[in-house]
Design an enzyme around this catalytic site. Structure first.
Site, PDB file in Angstrom:
ATOM      1  N   ASN A   1       0.838  -1.200   0.000  1.00  0.00           N
ATOM      2  CA  ASN A   1       0.000   0.000   0.000  1.00  0.00           C
ATOM      3  C   ASN A   1       0.873   1.250   0.000  1.00  0.00           C
ATOM      4  O   ASN A   1       1.927   1.305   0.649  1.00  0.00           O
ATOM      5  CB  ASN A   1      -1.007  -0.005   1.155  1.00  0.00           C
ATOM      6  CG  ASN A   1      -0.408  -0.296   2.516  1.00  0.00           C
ATOM      7  OD1 ASN A   1       0.599  -0.992   2.626  1.00  0.00           O
ATOM      8  ND2 ASN A   1      -1.034   0.217   3.548  1.00  0.00           N
TER       9      ASN A   1
ATOM     10  N   GLU B   1      -3.016  -4.794  -2.808  1.00  0.00           N
ATOM     11  CA  GLU B   1      -3.563  -5.777  -3.761  1.00  0.00           C
ATOM     12  C   GLU B   1      -3.676  -5.163  -5.153  1.00  0.00           C
ATOM     13  O   GLU B   1      -3.354  -5.790  -6.162  1.00  0.00           O
ATOM     14  CB  GLU B   1      -4.952  -6.250  -3.321  1.00  0.00           C
ATOM     15  CG  GLU B   1      -5.007  -6.948  -1.980  1.00  0.00           C
ATOM     16  CD  GLU B   1      -5.257  -5.983  -0.821  1.00  0.00           C
ATOM     17  OE1 GLU B   1      -4.716  -4.855  -0.826  1.00  0.00           O
ATOM     18  OE2 GLU B   1      -5.989  -6.360   0.105  1.00  0.00           O
TER      19      GLU B   1
END
Ligand code: THU
Length: 136
Positions: free
Chosen positions: A46, A59
């Site tokens: 992130n 992700e």
């Protein structure tokens, strides 16, 4: 289905990349490791921003890296956080765009898998490319 070796390798890779997360605001590091059906692994973390909504999840970084390299079919993804936190709705939707059958491993920092299933399990009844077929 992934082999035990593939599952262990993905979780280890997600664990290892976690410390590259850029999280000055939340301090919540997420590591992701995405295995393509062609056998490559793409990593993601992130990346936060002072303009908070501009933050991107680990992700999606992994998926976008893979897609930008020409990969669109995914066999599995491991996601590691300190508490085994679950992928957000936007990440579920992005994974569903490409591979509803991809295997998802959610693990904590120690590498203990707290949830295992498919993308479809994470997003039942997903809206997807099929819904737009008539428009094409
Ligand atoms: N985060 C992810 O990287 N993936 C998720 O699926 C959930 C949330 C990140 C975004 C932000 O940097 C931090 O976790 C706290 O929300």
């Amino acid at each position: 289905m992934l082999t035990k070796e593939q599952r262990d390798e993905l979780v280890r890779a997600a664990q290892k990349v976690q410390n590259k997360a850029y999280t000055p605001y939340s301090k919540y590091n997420v590591g992701a490791a995405l295995l393509t059906k062609s056998g490559k692994v793409y990593l993601g973390v992130n990346i936060e921003n002072a303009a908070y909504p501009t933050t991107i999840c680990a992700e999606r970084v992994a998926v976008f890296k893979a897609v930008s390299e020409g990969e669109r079919e995914f066999a599995g993804i491991a996601v590691v956080t300190r508490d085994g936190g679950s992928p957000c709705g936007s990440c579920r939707q992005v994974l569903a765009e490409f591979s509803l059958d991809a295997h998802v491993l959610i693990a904590n920092e120690a590498g203990e898998v707290v949830m295992e299933g498919s993308v479809l399990d994470l997003l039942p009844g997903a809206f997807g490319p099929e819904n737009l077929k008539a428009s094409l």
